[in-house]
Design a protein around this motif. Sequence first.
Motif, mmCIF file in Angstrom:
data_model
loop_
_atom_site.group_PDB
_atom_site.id
_atom_site.type_symbol
_atom_site.label_atom_id
_atom_site.label_comp_id
_atom_site.label_asym_id
_atom_site.label_seq_id
_atom_site.Cartn_x
_atom_site.Cartn_y
_atom_site.Cartn_z
ATOM 1 N N ILE A 1 0.840 -1.199 0.000
ATOM 2 C CA ILE A 1 0.000 0.000 0.000
ATOM 3 C C ILE A 1 0.871 1.243 0.000
ATOM 4 C CG2 ILE A 1 -1.685 1.342 1.311
ATOM 5 C CD1 ILE A 1 -2.691 -1.306 2.429
ATOM 6 N N ALA B 1 -7.077 2.454 4.083
ATOM 7 C CA ALA B 1 -6.264 1.395 3.476
ATOM 8 C C ALA B 1 -5.434 0.679 4.539
ATOM 9 C CB ALA B 1 -5.355 1.980 2.402
ATOM 10 N N PHE C 1 -5.539 -6.132 0.649
ATOM 11 C CA PHE C 1 -4.729 -5.828 -0.521
ATOM 12 C C PHE C 1 -3.728 -6.924 -0.877
ATOM 13 C CE2 PHE C 1 -5.937 -1.795 1.442
ATOM 14 C CZ PHE C 1 -6.641 -1.246 0.393
ATOM 15 N N ASP D 1 -0.894 -3.464 -8.004
ATOM 16 C CA ASP D 1 -0.802 -2.017 -7.779
ATOM 17 C C ASP D 1 -1.953 -1.248 -8.428
ATOM 18 O OD1 ASP D 1 1.491 -2.473 -6.370
ATOM 19 O OD2 ASP D 1 2.828 -1.450 -7.786
ATOM 20 N N ILE E 1 -5.146 -1.640 -6.452
ATOM 21 C CA ILE E 1 -5.059 -0.828 -5.230
ATOM 22 C C ILE E 1 -5.263 0.652 -5.590
ATOM 23 C CG2 ILE E 1 -3.568 -0.070 -3.348
ATOM 24 C CD1 ILE E 1 -2.279 -2.880 -3.453
ATOM 25 N N TRP F 1 -8.809 1.233 -6.090
ATOM 26 C CA TRP F 1 -9.480 1.238 -4.791
ATOM 27 C C TRP F 1 -9.326 2.617 -4.161
ATOM 28 C CZ3 TRP F 1 -8.107 2.205 0.231
ATOM 29 C CH2 TRP F 1 -9.011 1.807 1.216
#
Length: 154
Positions: free
Chosen positions: A2, A38, A45, A50, A53, A56
């Motif tokens: 993240i 997150a 995740f 990537d 994410i 998201w």
Amino acid sequence: MIYNVYEQYHKEFLRYAKSLVKRKEDAFDIVQDAYVKALEREEMFDNMNDYEIKGWFFRVIKNTFIDNFRKNKKIVFCEDESIITREINMETDIYFNDMIDILPEYLKELIKLKYVDGLNSRQIGELQKVSPSTVRNRLSLAINKLRDGGYVNG
């Protein structure tokens, strides 16, 4: 993971949030809220790449904007959320058009056919009289140009 996505794309997150709220401080708060969410759900995740994410984050930024908008009672609510949806769609369209503005016209059209109109490679190929593999190659070129800020040869 993240942290890497956040570090790599935080300027895009801030730019998107700023397009929604107009004040830099509010945009920063929204992006920070998304990052906290997150971190609270970090295990979610593990099976995402990537780009998933990143997607998201954009979705959470938009939803946080809507939540803040509701909390601050800046609009009168209707039975449906068409006012909010229209405003968010307009802001997203502006951001999208600004983002693809760096592309040559033929790639802009291709991106719009794929991501706005929802056509697949075969359908786009039929419209532009090229093969589906050419469409996919050009989409790849366009996406790489967008990632690199327009500095990819082609």
